[in-house]
Structure formats: C-alpha cells, structure tokens
Motif scaffolding. Structure first.
Motif, mmCIF file in Angstrom:
data_model
loop_
_atom_site.group_PDB
_atom_site.id
_atom_site.type_symbol
_atom_site.label_atom_id
_atom_site.label_comp_id
_atom_site.label_asym_id
_atom_site.label_seq_id
_atom_site.Cartn_x
_atom_site.Cartn_y
_atom_site.Cartn_z
ATOM 1 N N TYR A 287 4.784 -9.952 11.173
ATOM 2 C CA TYR A 287 3.819 -8.956 10.724
ATOM 3 C C TYR A 287 4.604 -7.787 10.134
ATOM 4 O O TYR A 287 5.414 -7.173 10.809
ATOM 5 C CB TYR A 287 2.949 -8.484 11.896
ATOM 6 N N SER B 258 2.417 -12.001 7.471
ATOM 7 C CA SER B 258 1.195 -11.223 7.244
ATOM 8 C C SER B 258 1.633 -9.815 6.855
ATOM 9 O O SER B 258 2.422 -9.194 7.565
ATOM 10 C CB SER B 258 0.353 -11.154 8.517
ATOM 11 N N LEU C 257 0.640 -5.870 5.552
ATOM 12 C CA LEU C 257 -0.384 -4.829 5.413
ATOM 13 C C LEU C 257 0.232 -3.652 4.658
ATOM 14 O O LEU C 257 1.328 -3.186 5.003
ATOM 15 C CB LEU C 257 -0.851 -4.387 6.803
ATOM 16 N N HIS D 68 -0.828 -13.861 4.414
ATOM 17 C CA HIS D 68 -1.979 -12.946 4.463
ATOM 18 C C HIS D 68 -1.556 -11.566 3.978
ATOM 19 O O HIS D 68 -0.511 -11.057 4.394
ATOM 20 C CB HIS D 68 -2.521 -12.830 5.891
ATOM 21 N N THR D 69 -2.370 -10.995 3.130
ATOM 22 C CA THR D 69 -2.065 -9.671 2.586
ATOM 23 C C THR D 69 -3.303 -8.799 2.723
ATOM 24 O O THR D 69 -4.418 -9.230 2.383
ATOM 25 C CB THR D 69 -1.678 -9.769 1.089
ATOM 26 N N LEU D 70 -3.092 -7.599 3.219
ATOM 27 C CA LEU D 70 -4.217 -6.667 3.366
ATOM 28 C C LEU D 70 -3.797 -5.309 2.826
ATOM 29 O O LEU D 70 -2.784 -4.739 3.254
ATOM 30 C CB LEU D 70 -4.607 -6.542 4.846
ATOM 31 N N SER E 279 -5.046 -15.335 2.436
ATOM 32 C CA SER E 279 -5.993 -14.226 2.234
ATOM 33 C C SER E 279 -5.312 -13.081 1.495
ATOM 34 O O SER E 279 -4.125 -12.821 1.704
ATOM 35 C CB SER E 279 -6.512 -13.728 3.582
ATOM 36 N N THR F 254 -10.323 -10.170 12.926
ATOM 37 C CA THR F 254 -10.000 -10.309 11.503
ATOM 38 C C THR F 254 -10.199 -8.988 10.774
ATOM 39 O O THR F 254 -10.917 -8.104 11.237
ATOM 40 C CB THR F 254 -10.911 -11.359 10.841
ATOM 41 N N ASP G 219 -6.488 -15.756 -3.212
ATOM 42 C CA ASP G 219 -7.254 -15.730 -1.957
ATOM 43 C C ASP G 219 -8.026 -17.039 -1.789
ATOM 44 O O ASP G 219 -8.659 -17.535 -2.720
ATOM 45 C CB ASP G 219 -8.230 -14.549 -1.967
ATOM 46 N N GLU H 102 -8.230 -15.069 6.243
ATOM 47 C CA GLU H 102 -8.412 -13.763 6.870
ATOM 48 C C GLU H 102 -7.087 -13.222 7.397
ATOM 49 O O GLU H 102 -6.313 -13.957 8.010
ATOM 50 C CB GLU H 102 -9.387 -13.856 8.055
ATOM 51 N N PHE H 103 -6.867 -11.955 7.161
ATOM 52 C CA PHE H 103 -5.770 -11.255 7.823
ATOM 53 C C PHE H 103 -6.190 -11.083 9.281
ATOM 54 O O PHE H 103 -7.251 -10.539 9.566
ATOM 55 C CB PHE H 103 -5.549 -9.888 7.176
#
Lengths: 228, 337
Positions: free
Chosen positions: B43, B113, B115, B165-167, B204, B245, B275, B279-280
C-alpha cells in the motif's frame, strides 16, 4: 478569583450533556529549576538549583480549556540570598517557593490559543515567619505543531504582579514567561512532555527598590486523559 | 550540578525507554499473504497538502488546514490501514508534485494499491472548462504555472497502468472537474469476503473529489480540517470493518458532507485508464484485542485477510478518546506563567 474560576468550571462541566465531550487530564510535573536574581543593590546577585514538584488538572471541551496547577520546592541560598522587601538580607537561608496558577484559554485558531492565568507565587523564609506573595492576572498565547509522532508546543505570556506581605501591599511589578517543549503519547491516553521553561519577575518594592528573579527549569511531566 | 546532570540524563533515558516500550506495546501484527489472499502487494500513498501560497497578485491566498489535512490522512493511512510507503509533500510547488508522482510510479509493482491525496487550492477556467490544482509557486497571472487536471489524469493513468488499484482523492476547490464520470461501482447492501475478493481481483482506478465545481470551505467546525477531509477521516476512523472499499467510504462521505455543508463531493472512475470495476480496498490493520487472563503485551495476533471480517474487535479505550489519538489541542499541556 477562585470563586469565579469554580463557577466557570461548573459551567463548563454542566454543558457536558451536549455533543462535545469534556476531557479531564490530571498531570504530574518534575521541575529541575535554577533560581537566579539580583537584589536592589545590584552587587547582590544570587542563585540556587533545586527541584520542584508540580500537580495539575485540566478540563477541556471543544476549543475551551481551564486548569489548575500547583508546584512547590525548596531553594537553599548561601550568601547572598534574595532580600526581603525592606532590604533585609539573611544569609544561608532556605526559601520555600510555591506557585499556583488558575488558567483558562480558548483555541481561536486550530493550533493557537489565547489564555489568561491568575498566578500567585509565594516565597517563605524557612527560619522566620516572613512570607512574600506575588500575584496577578496575566495574558498569554500558546501554540503547538505536530511533528513526527508528537508535537512541539510553546507559550509566551506576560503578567502584572502585586507584591504582598500578609495582606499589605509592598510593591508591584511585571512577570514574563516562556515555555518550549515536546509532548508525545506513551499510550492512547497517557502522554509525556519535556520542556524548557523560563520565568522572570521584576518587583519594585516600596521600601528597597527593584528586585529581579529568574527561574529557568527543565520540566518532565506525565498526564492522563479521561473523558466525562 | 554534576549530580543533577546525571539525574537529568537518567530521567531522559527513562522517558526515552518508555517511548520505545510504548511504541512496541500492544499488538504485533503480521499480514498473512497466502496465495489467494484478497489483497496483495504494497500500500503506497502520495499525500500533498498546500498551505503556504505565495502569489504576488494575491489570488491564491494561504490556507489554514490543507497541511493538517494531509498530515492527518497520512497518519491515518500509516497507523490504521497499514500503508507502508507514504510520501508527504507539504507546501509543494509544481515540479515537486510532478517529481513525486514520477518517483511513486518508479516504485510501483504490479499488485500494489496506490492512493494519491491532494489538499489545496483548485481552479476552474470557466471559459475552457479546464480544471487545475494550484501548487504553492503558482502565479495567478500565469496559468501555465498551474497543474492541469489533464496532466494529473495522465500521471494517474501511468500509475494505474502499473498498479492494481489506484485511488485519487482531491480535496480542493473545483476538484469535480477532475472527474470524467464513468459510473461509480454500486455497493451491495451486504459485503462479504466473496465480494471483496471479486473486486480486489479486478483493476480499479477511482477518484473521490471534494466538491464538484463549488468552493470548498476551510477549517470546518474549527477542527483543523476541511469538511471533506473531516468526514473522510471520520469515516476511516469509525470504520469497524476489517475491509472497506473506496466506494463504501465515498458513499458515506458524500452523504455526510452534503448533510452538513453546501457542498457535494463526487466519486467515479478515471476514464480510459483501465478500470475493470474493481475496488480500492482499505484493510484495517490496527486492532485492539483483549484476551481474558493474558497480559496485553503478551498478545500476538495474526490476521488472515481472507477471513478477516470475521474477527471481532474490542476496544477497551473510551470511544471518545480513541477517536482522537492524533495530536489535537486537548492533548497539549496546560500553559502557565
């Protein structure tokens, strides 16, 4: 003054039913202090090192806080020693110093608060019944900044003092105080602090003139928070 | 005086050892990466908070809470959600932001993941409908000194290509223009390990933004945070599930912000960045567990993320205090003269 303060505390607690939680934080402080000063006759400068033990309690609700702090310790002076207000100078004297603070403050900005402090500091000469009390109301600003796992905090303030022997006014003066320290968690509710504190008081005695006292301390303290 | 110095050294040593003990106290957590673990990879986060704007023309005034927003988000991710690679940029200029995004991309592995969080000024050029992040060195007379949303989207797309996963979370004025709505995933009413496994396996690329094209208030309820970040932190703090999520979090943040201020956060996916309706997933790693008859320091917990939502959390610390374990005014010592 005490009455006003306790009414204030009662008001603070009585609103505990509203959404904001009231936090109560007792604290224990150890002060490794050095007391220096000059008597009116400027050749008389003196110094003594000693420890002081402090106890405090703080209530906080939202941005508002109020607290009480007491600390005391004994300082031994050889010659010279701080003179009494009439200029009398005793040598090899032990002075019992006690300080009492009633503080209330408000965080007007997220990390900066303004506070008022009713302070009373008394000095008792151990071999006589002579006791000097300086008291007054001061205004200060405190701030903190989170850093790593804790926070750096500090405060500066100034106070107008009246000096009394018993109930008799014997002089007046000003005081100035600064504190810079570090605080961090030991657990979710227990914290420690390490700080450097500097206090100075200049009192102009009616009978003998100006006396300056400075106390510099290294403070190590612990506190625990509870919610009401 | 010598004696006193020795005594002081001893006290300082004691305090230091107390801190170390405190840091190690409680629970030792090991993440079990079985072959079919729901969440694999590291993360990572890039957290940006801009307060100190220095615009000669005065359009970009300094902010009060963006840095504290960034610090609190970073703190939350590291301490509560096990983010192991967190880079905080405070008062970042344009090149620092782009450099940090490039460096983040260089560190990525396939299952990571990622963020990215931004708190600071934003700007919407209404004539061209172009949105921007405003770095601290931005000059309002020269929009080229801003960071265009299209540039940010490009950078995020590059990151998204490498990560699982990318947010992107943007708490700034007019941040809604970052979104090209691709439709938010629908959060089912009940979410079990099957659901998490399903969405974790799909790529995601999600975005949460503070407030469409509306202006974002600073210092909500004197909390030291903007309303969006206040409720984001609140959601992350009060989340009592082992896994949650980004869509679950954003759905609650949107409701909370809209219920309290005239601002409507938005969420969606970054269009064209791969995408797959994944989900992140935020995995809560900080547990406070009591075992009857066993001293707390002796308790060691192994979390199997496959079955993690079955673990019951118990928190013996008063809720109101536990909610505020970060640095807040109430933890500051009483100032005295």
């Amino acid at each position: 003054m005490l009455r006003i303060f306790f009414i204030w505390i009662t008001l603070l607690l009585s609103t505990a039913v509203s959404a904001e939680t009231v936090y109560i934080t007792p604290a224990l402080d150890l002060h490794f202090a050095s007391w220096e000063g000059e008597n009116a006759a400027s050749t008389d400068s003196y110094s003594s090192d000693s420890g002081m033990l402090g106890l405090g309690i703080m209530l906080q609700k939202g941005n508002l806080y109020a607290g009480l702090s007491i600390r005391s310790g004994q300082f031994s002076f050889d010659s010279p020693a701080p003179a009494q207000d009439d200029g009398s100078l005793l040598t090899a004297v032990d002075l019992d110093r006690a300080e009492f603070d009633l503080v209330t403050g408000y965080y007007f900005w997220p990390r900066v608060a303004l506070f008022v402090d009713f302070k009373s500091s008394s000095t008792a000469w151990s071999d006589s019944s002579y006791k000097l009390t300086n008291s007054g109301l001061g205004l200060g600003v405190s701030a903190y900044y989170p850093l790593a796992t804790g926070a750096v905090y500090g405060s500066v303030g100034t106070i107008r003092l009246t000096s009394r022997r018993g109930s008799k006014e014997i002089g007046a003066g000003t005081g100035f105080s600064t504190e810079l320290g570090w605080t961090a968690k030991l657990s979710a509710t227990i914290r420690y602090k390490i700080a450097l504190k500097s206090q100075s008081q200049i009192i102009d005695f009616d009978l003998s003139g100006e006396q300056e006292n400075r106390i510099g301390s290294l403070v190590v303290g612990f506190s625990k928070s509870f919610s009401l | 005086m010598k004696k006193m110095s020795r005594f002081l050294s001893l006290i300082l040593l004691l305090v230091y050892s107390f801190s170390l003990q405190a840091a190690n106290r409680g629970l030792e957590l090991r993440k079990v990466n079985t072959p079919d673990s729901i969440v694999q990879g590291e993360y990572r986060a890039l957290i940006i908070g801009n307060n100190r704007y220095n615009d000669a023309a005065g359009q970009w005034k300094p902010l009060n809470t963006a840095v504290s927003d960034a610090d609190s988000v970073a703190n939350m991710l590291q301490k509560e959600y096990g983010f192991t690679d967190v880079n905080i940029l405070r008062d970042a200029n344009r090149s620092e932001v782009l450099k940090a995004l490039n460096e983040l991309e260089a560190r990525l592995n396939a299952n990571d993941s990622v963020l990215v969080y931004y708190a600071g000024h934003g700007y919407l050029d209404e004539s061209s409908s172009r949105g921007y992040w405003i770095p601290v060195d931005a000059n309002s007379d020269d929009p080229a000194s801003y960071l265009r949303n299209s540039t940010i989207r490009d950078e995020m797309s590059i990151i998204a290509r490498k990560a699982k996963h990318t947010l992107l979370i943007s708490d700034s004025c007019f941040s809604g223009s970052l979104l090209r709505r691709g439709g938010s995933p629908i959060v089912p009413k009940t979410t079990g390990s099957r659901y998490y496994k399903k969405v974790a396996n799909k790529k995601s690329v999600q975005i949460m933004t503070a407030g469409g094209v509306e202006y974002v208030d600073d210092d909500f309820r004197r909390s030291g945070h903007s309303p969006f970040t206040y409720f984001l932190l609140n959601e992350l703090k009060h989340n009592d599930k082992k896994m949650v999520t980004a869509s679950e979090i954003s759905s609650n943040v949107i409701k909370a912000v809209a219920n309290n201020v005239s601002q409507l956060p938005e969420s969606g996916v970054l269009q064209g960045a791969g995408d797959e309706l994944g989900e992140f997933i935020f995995v809560r790693v900080k547990l406070d567990v009591d075992v009857k008859g066993v001293p707390r320091e002796k308790i060691k917990v192994i979390v199997d993320v496959n079955n993690a939502e079955k673990i019951t959390e118990h928190n013996p610390v008063p809720q109101s205090l536990d909610q505020n374990t970060d640095m807040s005014p109430r933890f500051m010592p009483l100032p005295t003269f």
